[in-house]
Design an enzyme around this catalytic site. Structure first.
Site, short mmCIF file in Angstrom:
data_model
loop_
_atom_site.label_atom_id
_atom_site.label_comp_id
_atom_site.label_asym_id
_atom_site.label_seq_id
_atom_site.Cartn_x
_atom_site.Cartn_y
_atom_site.Cartn_z
N GLU A 1 0.76 4.50 8.08
CA GLU A 1 -0.03 3.30 8.24
C GLU A 1 -0.15 3.15 9.69
O GLU A 1 0.49 3.70 10.53
CB GLU A 1 1.01 2.13 8.01
CG GLU A 1 0.30 0.74 7.97
CD GLU A 1 1.74 -0.40 8.08
OE1 GLU A 1 2.84 -0.05 8.43
OE2 GLU A 1 1.48 -1.55 7.65
N LYS B 1 -4.14 -3.51 2.86
CA LYS B 1 -2.85 -4.00 2.27
C LYS B 1 -2.62 -5.37 1.97
O LYS B 1 -3.37 -6.26 2.45
CB LYS B 1 -1.93 -3.85 3.64
CG LYS B 1 -0.49 -4.33 3.59
CD LYS B 1 0.07 -3.89 5.02
CE LYS B 1 1.81 -4.17 5.13
NZ LYS B 1 2.28 -3.70 6.21
N CYS C 1 3.12 0.28 3.56
CA CYS C 1 4.29 -0.29 3.81
C CYS C 1 5.01 -1.29 3.02
O CYS C 1 5.67 -1.08 1.85
CB CYS C 1 3.96 -0.52 5.20
SG CYS C 1 5.79 -0.87 6.12
N1 CDT Z 1 4.65 -2.26 8.37
C1 CDT Z 1 5.30 -3.15 7.36
O1 CDT Z 1 4.83 -3.58 6.50
N2 CDT Z 1 6.66 -3.15 7.89
C2 CDT Z 1 7.63 -3.86 7.02
C3 CDT Z 1 8.70 -4.66 7.93
C4 CDT Z 1 9.54 -5.47 6.63
S1 CDT Z 1 8.84 -6.97 6.33
C5 CDT Z 1 10.36 -7.59 5.70
C6 CDT Z 1 8.14 -3.20 5.89
O2 CDT Z 1 8.20 -3.26 4.75
O3 CDT Z 1 8.91 -2.09 6.33
#
Ligand code: CDT
Length: 518
Positions: free
Chosen positions: A48, A128, A180
């Protein structure tokens, strides 16, 4: 390799600092791509937001600086990114890449694409959907922020798997993308699973220690917190792959950015039985590879999770009707109810048999093309619904405008919505349709003309409700109403400057063309 097999790779990327020039990052990506190609990879997944540091952790107020973190125009052609695609073409390796996208109409998304090397074309784009974090930074200056809700719009392309030619003995494998935080949401996996996905591609940036973000213990040991973050990451990848009988590949942006911000590694390739087939050993640039025999998906897809035979959708309506949690009434509330005839008033309601489907199914129709507005309406209305009503949503497809601010917007949005709504209503037979626009929207009259069910605009609905509240009521309206001539001029200028949605422009260009022909 057996004919149904693809050699898949994840290109994990270590630390990328705020000041790293693009040339340095592209060099690293080229090396990773060479390494994967030398090992015979046919598809390579990059993380990402792979081209820069994970900038949403910073509060960036300067609009020029903010724009510099985004990719503008066609990434396969822009000088900042084209070399990566040229390389993929030379090596005949497909790539999937995550990047911050500045769309033509000025909207910004956290996106990924699948690039097919042989044809030199983008086969699919995903934006996303589950944006984590916040709009405003935390007050605590030590907190790690995640301002994705500030910088990106929630994705508007849905979960759309796609077939990839020239792989796995031309069996045209079905691939899907998520990004992500999406991987933590069962709904995202299921939407892909319900379309037969065989390979899910997911890039990520997951903080190792971000207690404010996760709501976890601020005094926890950062190393322990990192292990927990890794555990949750693998848990959801393995669970999502198993319950949808699909391979998945995930690629981390990891390491410690700017000597301060730690991101977990754990890039892995998971099989359809939930088993980890390959896993990164470092938190640096690293290729992991696995041979994935797509026929291994058949076991889960045709037996354990044969969706067509086993899914009981009559019990799943909450999954789309409701966003927040609605708990059962407390026991004290239940006890204050008059006793039922069988004297069970101290017990919470016991399930008897299948609850009947909600008899009143209302379609909330947003006639503009902004899904986040539909989502906000749904969030606002859901807690107010009576028990026998379920609410379903519709967002106008392009070329409907993204907001309705003029007579032209009104007509364009009514035409687009009307075309899409008629077949939908034919299929779903909703009990009533509510058009969520306060203007005197043409769509209301068009639907009334065409359909048997009640159709109402939210202005009329609001007035009805207001009339039940008392003898008199007022209407507060905000906003400056520019004269229509100014709007028309603005529209012409926007058209000239290319600020219109693509669909709008085509529509206007089509009209101009037909006038010329006439
Ligand atoms: N980039 C991204 O989506 N990071 C999120 C952070 C945690 S949100 C609770 C992830 O799911 O890893």
């Amino acid at each position: 390799m057996p004919s149904n097999t693809i050699r898949l790779a994840a290109a994990q990327m270590g630390a990328t600092h705020r000041s790293d020039p693009r040339s340095k990052t592209l060099d690293r990506m080229h090396k990773l791509l060479d390494d994967a190609a030398n090992q015979g990879a046919e598809v390579v997944l990059f993380p990402e937001i792979a081209l820069t540091t994970f900038f949403p952790r910073y509060l960036i107020d300067d609009s020029e600086e903010l724009a510099s973190w985004f990719e503008h125009g066609d990434v396969t052609k822009s000088e900042n990114t084209a070399p990566l695609f040229d390389k993929a073409r030379q090596l005949a390796v497909d790539i999937s890449l995550g990047f911050a996208e500045a769309a033509e109409n000025g909207e910004r998304f956290n996106s990924s694409i699948y690039y097919h090397a042989k044809s030199g074309s983008i086969l699919s784009k995903y934006r996303k959907i589950h944006l984590p974090g916040d709009f405003e930074p935390f007050e605590d200056p030590e907190a790690v922020n995640q301002l994705e809700k500030r910088y990106f719009k929630p994705g508007d392309l849905g979960f759309q798997p796609f077939r990839v030619p020239d792989l796995a003995g031309s069996s045209e494998p079905i691939m899907g993308m998520m990004i992500c935080n999406d991987r933590r949401w069962t709904e995202a996996w299921r939407c892909l699973g319900l379309q037969g996905v065989e390979v899910v591609l997911c890039g990520y940036n997951t903080p190792g220690f971000a207690p404010h973000l996760f709501g976890s213990d601020k005094n926890a040991d950062p190393k322990q917190a990192e292990q927990t973050a890794l555990f949750h990451h693998k848990l959801v990848m393995q669970h999502g792959s198993y319950t949808n009988a699909t391979f998945s590949v995930c690629a981390a942006r990891c390491g410690v950015d700017d000597g301060k911000y730690s991101l977990i590694g754990g890039s892995c390739i998971v099989g359809p039985e939930g088993d980890i087939l390959a896993e990164a050993k470092t938190i640096e640039d690293e290729i992991i590879i696995a041979d994935c025999d797509l026929s291994a998906c058949r076991q889960g897809k045709t037996r354990t999770f044969d969706f067509a035979r086993h899914r009981r959708v009559e019990h799943y309506s909450r999954i789309v009707d409701q966003t927040g949690t609605i708990e059962p009434p407390t026991l004290s509330d239940t006890a204050s109810q008059p006793p039922s005839t069988n004297g069970t008033h101290h017990l919470p309601p016991q399930p008897t048999s299948t609850p009947p489907p909600k008899p009143i199914r209302i379609l909330l129709c947003n006639p503009n093309a902004t899904p986040s507005m539909t989502a906000s309406c749904l969030t606002m209305v859901t807690p107010t619904l009576p028990p026998d009503v379920s609410l379903h949503t519709f967002t106008a497809p392009p070329p409907a405008p993204t907001a309705i601010e003029s007579a032209t917007d009104n007509v364009l949005s009514a035409a687009s919505s009307f075309r899409a709504l008629l077949p939908l209503q034919n299929r779903e037979n909703y009990s009533a349709i509510l058009v969520a626009c306060y203007s005197d929207h043409a769509l209301i009259r068009m639907l009334r003309e065409e359909l048997e069910v009640p159709v109402m605009g939210i202005m009329e609905a609001s007035l009805f409700v207001a009339r039940t509240l008392g003898a008199r009521f007022g209407i507060v309206a905000t906003g400056y109403e520019p004269p229509q001539r100014d709007r028309a001029r603005g529209r012409r200028e926007a058209l000239r400057d290319g600020r219109f949605l693509r669909g709008d422009r085509e529509l206007w260009a089509g009209r101009a063309g037909s006038r010329e022909e006439a």
